[in-house]
Design a protein around this motif. Structure first.
Motif, PDB file in Angstrom:
ATOM      1  N   ALA A  10       0.860  -1.184   0.000  1.00 59.28           N
ATOM      2  CA  ALA A  10       0.000   0.000   0.000  1.00 59.28           C
ATOM      3  C   ALA A  10       0.893   1.229   0.000  1.00 59.28           C
ATOM      4  N   ILE A  11       0.729   2.058  -1.014  1.00 61.58           N
ATOM      5  CA  ILE A  11       1.486   3.308  -1.137  1.00 61.58           C
ATOM      6  C   ILE A  11       0.511   4.431  -0.816  1.00 61.58           C
ATOM      7  N   VAL A  12       0.833   5.228   0.215  1.00 60.40           N
ATOM      8  CA  VAL A  12      -0.130   6.201   0.731  1.00 60.40           C
ATOM      9  C   VAL A  12       0.539   7.542   1.021  1.00 60.40           C
ATOM     10  N   ASP A  13      -0.177   8.605   0.694  1.00 66.26           N
ATOM     11  CA  ASP A  13       0.160   9.927   1.221  1.00 66.26           C
ATOM     12  C   ASP A  13      -1.166  10.585   1.610  1.00 66.26           C
ATOM     13  N   GLY A  14      -1.151  11.837   1.900  1.00 67.60           N
ATOM     14  CA  GLY A  14      -2.355  12.503   2.379  1.00 67.60           C
ATOM     15  C   GLY A  14      -3.460  12.641   1.356  1.00 67.60           C
ATOM     16  N   GLU A  15      -3.184  12.321   0.089  1.00 66.28           N
ATOM     17  CA  GLU A  15      -4.182  12.469  -0.963  1.00 66.28           C
ATOM     18  C   GLU A  15      -4.360  11.230  -1.822  1.00 66.28           C
ATOM     19  N   GLU A  35      -4.718  -1.533  -8.031  1.00 65.22           N
ATOM     20  CA  GLU A  35      -5.806  -0.557  -8.144  1.00 65.22           C
ATOM     21  C   GLU A  35      -5.459   0.702  -7.359  1.00 65.22           C
ATOM     22  N   GLU A  36      -6.182   1.749  -7.672  1.00 65.96           N
ATOM     23  CA  GLU A  36      -6.092   3.008  -6.932  1.00 65.96           C
ATOM     24  C   GLU A  36      -7.510   3.330  -6.458  1.00 65.96           C
ATOM     25  N   PRO A  37      -7.887   2.757  -5.307  1.00 70.21           N
ATOM     26  CA  PRO A  37      -9.271   2.903  -4.836  1.00 70.21           C
ATOM     27  C   PRO A  37      -9.674   4.365  -4.608  1.00 70.21           C
ATOM     28  N   VAL A  38     -10.911   4.654  -4.928  1.00 70.92           N
ATOM     29  CA  VAL A  38     -11.476   5.975  -4.643  1.00 70.92           C
ATOM     30  C   VAL A  38     -12.107   5.875  -3.264  1.00 70.92           C
ATOM     31  N   LEU A  39     -11.626   6.686  -2.349  1.00 72.33           N
ATOM     32  CA  LEU A  39     -12.087   6.627  -0.966  1.00 72.33           C
ATOM     33  C   LEU A  39     -12.922   7.849  -0.627  1.00 72.33           C
ATOM     34  N   VAL A  72      -7.964   5.031   4.332  1.00 66.56           N
ATOM     35  CA  VAL A  72      -7.113   3.962   3.789  1.00 66.56           C
ATOM     36  C   VAL A  72      -7.046   2.805   4.771  1.00 66.56           C
ATOM     37  N   ALA A  73      -6.826   3.111   6.051  1.00 64.28           N
ATOM     38  CA  ALA A  73      -6.752   2.054   7.062  1.00 64.28           C
ATOM     39  C   ALA A  73      -8.062   1.266   7.123  1.00 64.28           C
ATOM     40  N   GLU A  74      -9.179   1.960   7.050  1.00 62.10           N
ATOM     41  CA  GLU A  74     -10.477   1.285   7.085  1.00 62.10           C
ATOM     42  C   GLU A  74     -10.661   0.391   5.857  1.00 62.10           C
ATOM     43  N   TRP A  75     -10.223   0.861   4.690  1.00 62.68           N
ATOM     44  CA  TRP A  75     -10.306   0.065   3.465  1.00 62.68           C
ATOM     45  C   TRP A  75      -9.442  -1.185   3.600  1.00 62.68           C
ATOM     46  N   SER A  96       0.563  10.412   7.615  1.00 63.14           N
ATOM     47  CA  SER A  96      -0.491   9.456   7.252  1.00 63.14           C
ATOM     48  C   SER A  96      -0.303   8.130   7.971  1.00 63.14           C
ATOM     49  N   LEU A  97       0.947   7.660   8.031  1.00 62.28           N
ATOM     50  CA  LEU A  97       1.216   6.392   8.692  1.00 62.28           C
ATOM     51  C   LEU A  97       0.834   6.452  10.167  1.00 62.28           C
ATOM     52  N   GLY A  98       1.153   7.559  10.816  1.00 58.64           N
ATOM     53  CA  GLY A  98       0.782   7.715  12.216  1.00 58.64           C
ATOM     54  C   GLY A  98      -0.719   7.668  12.423  1.00 58.64           C
ATOM     55  N   GLU A  99      -1.456   8.315  11.531  1.00 58.44           N
ATOM     56  CA  GLU A  99      -2.916   8.296  11.645  1.00 58.44           C
ATOM     57  C   GLU A  99      -3.465   6.911  11.319  1.00 58.44           C
ATOM     58  N   MET A 100      -2.908   6.258  10.321  1.00 59.92           N
ATOM     59  CA  MET A 100      -3.382   4.929   9.945  1.00 59.92           C
ATOM     60  C   MET A 100      -3.237   3.947  11.102  1.00 59.92           C
ATOM     61  N   ARG A 101      -2.132   4.027  11.818  1.00 58.59           N
ATOM     62  CA  ARG A 101      -1.896   3.114  12.943  1.00 58.59           C
ATOM     63  C   ARG A 101      -2.999   3.206  13.987  1.00 58.59           C
ATOM     64  N   ASN A 102      -3.585   4.375  14.138  1.00 63.84           N
ATOM     65  CA  ASN A 102      -4.680   4.537  15.103  1.00 63.84           C
ATOM     66  C   ASN A 102      -5.933   3.772  14.701  1.00 63.84           C
ATOM     67  N   HIS A 103      -6.004   3.327  13.448  1.00 66.79           N
ATOM     68  CA  HIS A 103      -7.220   2.693  12.932  1.00 66.79           C
ATOM     69  C   HIS A 103      -7.017   1.241  12.497  1.00 66.79           C
ATOM     70  N   TYR A 104      -5.817   0.687  12.698  1.00 63.35           N
ATOM     71  CA  TYR A 104      -5.574  -0.698  12.300  1.00 63.35           C
ATOM     72  C   TYR A 104      -6.470  -1.658  13.083  1.00 63.35           C
ATOM     73  N   HIS A 105      -7.095  -2.572  12.373  1.00 63.67           N
ATOM     74  CA  HIS A 105      -7.842  -3.673  12.986  1.00 63.67           C
ATOM     75  C   HIS A 105      -6.829  -4.776  13.314  1.00 63.67           C
TER      76      HIS A 105
END
Length: 135
Positions: A10-15, A35-39, A72-75, A96-105
């Motif tokens: 997964a390649i992620v930035d703020g957009e 794919e490049e999912p539309v979120l 992204v984390a939810e997806w 983004s990575l810091g925020e994603m970690r807060n939402h990891y299942h």
């Protein structure tokens, strides 16, 4: 860094969010875009944590970017729970990575093979593969 054959990346930035797969060898990755999912970034819960005056004055509070990271984390959580992801490497800018970690299942955490805190969304597939191999 070892990135198993067929592992998702997964390649992620703020957009942007791009899901790739390693079709190469573990220490010689070759990436293919899946794919490049539309979120729909609708989780602005990070705003509560980023309401300080200093962050706002210095422009460190980008609620849209943080909401994108949460989306992204939810997806990814959904895909991990459904069993669509076995091994996943996340490469994201530090915020983004810091925020994603807060939402990891827990299921996503179980399948996580690594994280890199780098902004690479504008890099070529070959350059991203080199960054992963050298990490």
């Amino acid at each position: 860094m070892k990135c198993p054959h067929n592992a998702h990346v997964a390649i992620v930035d703020g957009e942007r969010f791009i899901l790739m797969q390693n079709t190469g060898k573990p220490f010689e990755p070759k990436l293919t875009v899946i794919e490049e999912p539309v979120l729909d970034p609708s989780n602005f819960s990070a705003g509560v944590r980023h309401q300080d005056d200093v962050g706002q004055k210095l422009g460190r509070t980008q609620l849209d970017e943080l909401a994108h990271g949460a989306a992204v984390a939810e997806w990814l959580n959904g895909k991990a729970i459904e069993g669509d992801l076995e091994d996943i490497l996340i490469v994201a800018d530090p915020k983004s990575l810091g925020e994603m970690r807060n939402h990891y299942h827990a299921e996503l955490e179980r399948r996580l093979i690594g994280e890199l805190d780098k902004t690479v969304t504008s890099e070529s597939l070959e350059q991203i593969a080199k960054i992963i191999a050298n990490a």
